[in-house]
Design an enzyme around this catalytic site. Structure first.
Site, PDB file in Angstrom:
ATOM      1  CG  HIS A 306      -2.065   0.974   1.099  1.00  0.00           C
ATOM      2  ND1 HIS A 306      -1.946   2.311   1.367  1.00  0.00           N
ATOM      3  CD2 HIS A 306      -3.344   0.776   0.683  1.00  0.00           C
ATOM      4  CE1 HIS A 306      -3.105   2.905   1.134  1.00  0.00           C
ATOM      5  NE2 HIS A 306      -3.972   1.999   0.722  1.00  0.00           N
ATOM      6  CG  ASP A 363      -8.147  -1.956  -2.893  1.00  0.00           C
ATOM      7  OD1 ASP A 363      -9.310  -1.549  -2.794  1.00  0.00           O
ATOM      8  OD2 ASP A 363      -7.156  -1.217  -2.839  1.00  0.00           O
TER       9      ASP A 363
HETATM   10  N1  ACO Z   1       4.314  -7.309  -5.644  1.00  0.00           N
HETATM   11  C1  ACO Z   1       5.635  -7.537  -5.651  1.00  0.00           C
HETATM   12  N2  ACO Z   1       6.563  -6.698  -5.142  1.00  0.00           N
HETATM   13  C2  ACO Z   1       6.097  -5.566  -4.596  1.00  0.00           C
HETATM   14  C3  ACO Z   1       4.721  -5.248  -4.532  1.00  0.00           C
HETATM   15  C4  ACO Z   1       3.818  -6.180  -5.087  1.00  0.00           C
HETATM   16  N3  ACO Z   1       2.507  -5.940  -5.066  1.00  0.00           N
HETATM   17  N4  ACO Z   1       4.539  -4.056  -3.930  1.00  0.00           N
HETATM   18  C5  ACO Z   1       5.764  -3.622  -3.616  1.00  0.00           C
HETATM   19  N5  ACO Z   1       6.708  -4.516  -3.993  1.00  0.00           N
HETATM   20  C6  ACO Z   1       8.151  -4.446  -3.742  1.00  0.00           C
HETATM   21  C7  ACO Z   1       8.817  -3.393  -4.598  1.00  0.00           C
HETATM   22  O1  ACO Z   1       9.291  -3.957  -5.816  1.00  0.00           O
HETATM   23  C8  ACO Z   1       9.936  -2.951  -3.707  1.00  0.00           C
HETATM   24  O2  ACO Z   1      10.951  -3.941  -3.753  1.00  0.00           O
HETATM   25  P1  ACO Z   1      12.510  -3.509  -3.572  1.00  0.00           P
HETATM   26  O3  ACO Z   1      12.612  -2.901  -2.199  1.00  0.00           O
HETATM   27  O4  ACO Z   1      13.256  -4.793  -3.715  1.00  0.00           O
HETATM   28  O5  ACO Z   1      12.786  -2.533  -4.658  1.00  0.00           O
HETATM   29  C9  ACO Z   1       9.342  -2.997  -2.308  1.00  0.00           C
HETATM   30  O6  ACO Z   1       8.315  -3.995  -2.407  1.00  0.00           O
HETATM   31  C10 ACO Z   1       8.767  -1.690  -1.838  1.00  0.00           C
HETATM   32  O7  ACO Z   1       7.774  -1.297  -2.737  1.00  0.00           O
HETATM   33  P2  ACO Z   1       7.533   0.165  -3.284  1.00  0.00           P
HETATM   34  O8  ACO Z   1       7.313   0.102  -4.757  1.00  0.00           O
HETATM   35  O9  ACO Z   1       8.591   1.081  -2.763  1.00  0.00           O
HETATM   36  O10 ACO Z   1       6.216   0.521  -2.584  1.00  0.00           O
HETATM   37  P3  ACO Z   1       5.365   1.718  -3.010  1.00  0.00           P
HETATM   38  O11 ACO Z   1       4.925   2.369  -1.772  1.00  0.00           O
HETATM   39  O12 ACO Z   1       6.015   2.564  -4.015  1.00  0.00           O
HETATM   40  O13 ACO Z   1       4.155   1.020  -3.776  1.00  0.00           O
HETATM   41  C11 ACO Z   1       2.109   0.077  -4.227  1.00  0.00           C
HETATM   42  C12 ACO Z   1       2.995   0.720  -3.173  1.00  0.00           C
HETATM   43  C13 ACO Z   1       2.051   0.928  -5.489  1.00  0.00           C
HETATM   44  C14 ACO Z   1       0.703  -0.038  -3.661  1.00  0.00           C
HETATM   45  C15 ACO Z   1       2.663  -1.313  -4.559  1.00  0.00           C
HETATM   46  O14 ACO Z   1       2.758  -2.065  -3.384  1.00  0.00           O
HETATM   47  C16 ACO Z   1       1.864  -2.065  -5.612  1.00  0.00           C
HETATM   48  O15 ACO Z   1       2.077  -1.838  -6.800  1.00  0.00           O
HETATM   49  N6  ACO Z   1       0.907  -2.931  -5.181  1.00  0.00           N
HETATM   50  C17 ACO Z   1       0.072  -3.657  -6.078  1.00  0.00           C
HETATM   51  C18 ACO Z   1      -1.029  -2.787  -6.601  1.00  0.00           C
HETATM   52  C19 ACO Z   1      -2.098  -2.488  -5.568  1.00  0.00           C
HETATM   53  O16 ACO Z   1      -2.610  -3.357  -4.895  1.00  0.00           O
HETATM   54  N7  ACO Z   1      -2.421  -1.213  -5.470  1.00  0.00           N
HETATM   55  C20 ACO Z   1      -3.466  -0.739  -4.598  1.00  0.00           C
HETATM   56  C21 ACO Z   1      -2.976  -0.317  -3.305  1.00  0.00           C
HETATM   57  S1  ACO Z   1      -4.106   0.814  -2.621  1.00  0.00           S
HETATM   58  C22 ACO Z   1      -3.462   2.336  -2.908  1.00  0.00           C
HETATM   59  O17 ACO Z   1      -2.276   2.482  -3.058  1.00  0.00           O
HETATM   60  C23 ACO Z   1      -4.380   3.490  -2.985  1.00  0.00           C
END
Ligand code: ACO
Length: 422
Positions: A306, A363
């Site tokens: 998230h 979600d």
């Molecule tokens: N699947 C696999 N790896 C993931 C996921 C995921 N869903 N989410 C984050 N990661 C990894 C990233 O690659 C990163 O890895 P690293 O440290 O080795 O580079 C680490 O976890 C940290 O992730 P970030 O991208 O820095 O987290 P960020 O806060 O930017 O992204 C987000 C959050 C966009 C929600 C992300 O987790 C994602 O894309 N989730 C899936 C989509 C989703 O469910 N979105 C709805 C969320 S609700 C909302 O945001 C309003």
């Protein structure tokens, strides 16, 4: 002595007050920045800018805290119903039993939608996305209710709130009925708001319709969990549009459009689409888990992680239990939901997800419940909108009552300098 921030520009120092919120969050108050220095701040996406002060919702993403008007989301989900929470968000205090009953009755007085609205609905193609129809129909409500809300008049404001809560629910379900080719349904004033939602969606004239209490309870919780999330994209939109003194329906309609975007309200739809993709490709969850961990692969596990909640999503904890209850009560056997279960269990045990604090978010589970209830994927964002409605209304009301100025951000121009048009 109160804290201040010093800004030094070209050797000249300027002092700005630091504003402290009731949960000790601090912000540099730069209201006088341009007047004093001639400069503005640059912050695309407003990630570092507080657009307003608000008494409605407090959230702390690091600690996984979400509170409406000071009440913990866990407390509200366990002990309140959706209309009670709506009243709390909009009017600031928990309603007494008497006030709540009056609120429910007053909403009932406004659940009839003008029949002419149906001809607008008829004009949409059958393939239209329900969120597009909902935005347009909500906007159209302005034309059927042209009197602008006198926000300084308590009665008038209250009436506008009841009207919006009543009519929005009905037109939201009509977007589904249009798509299904069902005749439009009317609110049954002898039944509750959430029960009516299910009736409005699924009841057909040819057979009796009964909805289980487990389903009503789960939906009640889901709507509560989605009811407000402070200054997110759609809520900021509602406040921004309303800041020009545009009407409540017009502002809510803009909020619906903002929520429609895949980066905002579309996440639970993305979860189901991912599960369907996994199913259609043989159901190998290990393969998709490996893809999600592979940095060369753009695939991400939808519904995990998230933007704001970095340790856990407090709403997901609550709804996980409700999802299990719904699946059990309905006895649903669905390969897609099986895949969701397998994926969730595997990810929760996996070092990659554990070390990054990537837990299923709200979600993930809401999509599962909606699917089990027979709500089609493209209606998921509409479900979100129904839940978010009281939050939008509360934020609009607060913005107007605080007499906030019209929203008018600045920009830094980077285009061509003066040139001659020959
Ligand atoms: N699947 C696999 N790896 C993931 C996921 C995921 N869903 N989410 C984050 N990661 C990894 C990233 O690659 C990163 O890895 P690293 O440290 O080795 O580079 C680490 O976890 C940290 O992730 P970030 O991208 O820095 O987290 P960020 O806060 O930017 O992204 C987000 C959050 C966009 C929600 C992300 O987790 C994602 O894309 N989730 C899936 C989509 C989703 O469910 N979105 C709805 C969320 S609700 C909302 O945001 C309003």
């Amino acid at each position: 002595m109160s804290k201040t921030a010093i800004l030094e520009i070209d050797g000249k120092k300027y002092e700005f007050p630091i504003f402290k919120g009731s949960e000790n969050e601090e912000a540099i108050d730069i209201k006088k920045l341009r007047d004093l220095t001639g400069l503005v701040t640059l912050d695309p996406g407003y990630k570092n800018s507080g657009s307003c002060t608000s008494e409605i919702t407090f959230l702390d993403g690091e600690l996984g805290i979400l509170r409406y008007r000071g009440y913990a989301i866990e407390d509200l989900a366990a002990n309140a119903n959706f209309l009670e929470v709506s009243y709390l968000l909009i009017f600031g205090e928990k309603p007494t039993a008497e006030i709540l009953e009056k609120f429910e009755n007053d909403i009932r007085k406004h659940t009839l939608v003008n029949e002419e609205m149906k001809s607008i609905l008829d004009g949409f193609p059958k393939t239209a996305h329900p969120m597009g129809i909902l935005a347009a129909m909500t906007s159209a409500l302005t034309s059927f209710n042209p009197k602008s809300v006198d926000v300084d008049n308590e009665k008038d404001m209250y009436c506008a709130v009841c009207k919006t809560m009543g009519k929005f629910l009905v037109i939201a379900t009509w977007t589904f009925r249009k798509n299904m080719g069902y005749p439009m349904n009317y609110y049954d004033n002898t039944k509750g708001y959430v029960e009516n939602f299910m009736r409005l969606m699924f009841e057909i004239p040819t057979e009796p319709y009964k909805v289980s209490q487990t389903v009503i309870d789960a939906l009640d919780k889901l709507f509560i969990l989605h009811a407000d999330h402070e200054q997110n994209c759609s809520t900021s939109t509602v406040r921004m549009v309303g800041s020009s003194h545009a009407g409540l329906f017009a502002s809510i309609s803009a909020g619906v459009s903002a929520l429609w975007g895949p980066l905002h309200g579309g996440a639970n739809q993305a979860v189901l689409e991912m599960l369907e993709e996994i199913h259609n490709n043989g159901g190998d969850t290990d393969k998709y888990l490996a893809k999600a961990k592979d940095k060369e692969d753009p695939f991400r596990l939808m519904g995990f992680g998230h933007r704001v909640y970095k340790n856990f999503d407090p709403r997901a904890k609550i709804i996980k239990k409700a999802a299990n209850e719904v699946l059990e009560t309905l006895g649903v056997e669905d390969p897609i939901l099986e895949i969701a279960r397998k994926l969730e269990a595997a990810a929760l045990e996996d070092e990659y997800f554990k070390s990054r604090n990537l837990y299923p978010n709200v979600d993930f589970y809401s999509g599962i419940i909606y699917r089990a209830l027979g709500i089609p994927t493209d209606m998921f964002t509409v479900m979100f909108a129904i839940g978010r409605l009281p939050g939008w209304i509360a934020q609009w009301k607060e913005m107007r009552e605080n007499k906030e100025p019209i929203g008018r951000p600045r920009q830094i121009y980077t285009g061509s300098t003066l040139r001659e048009f020959k």
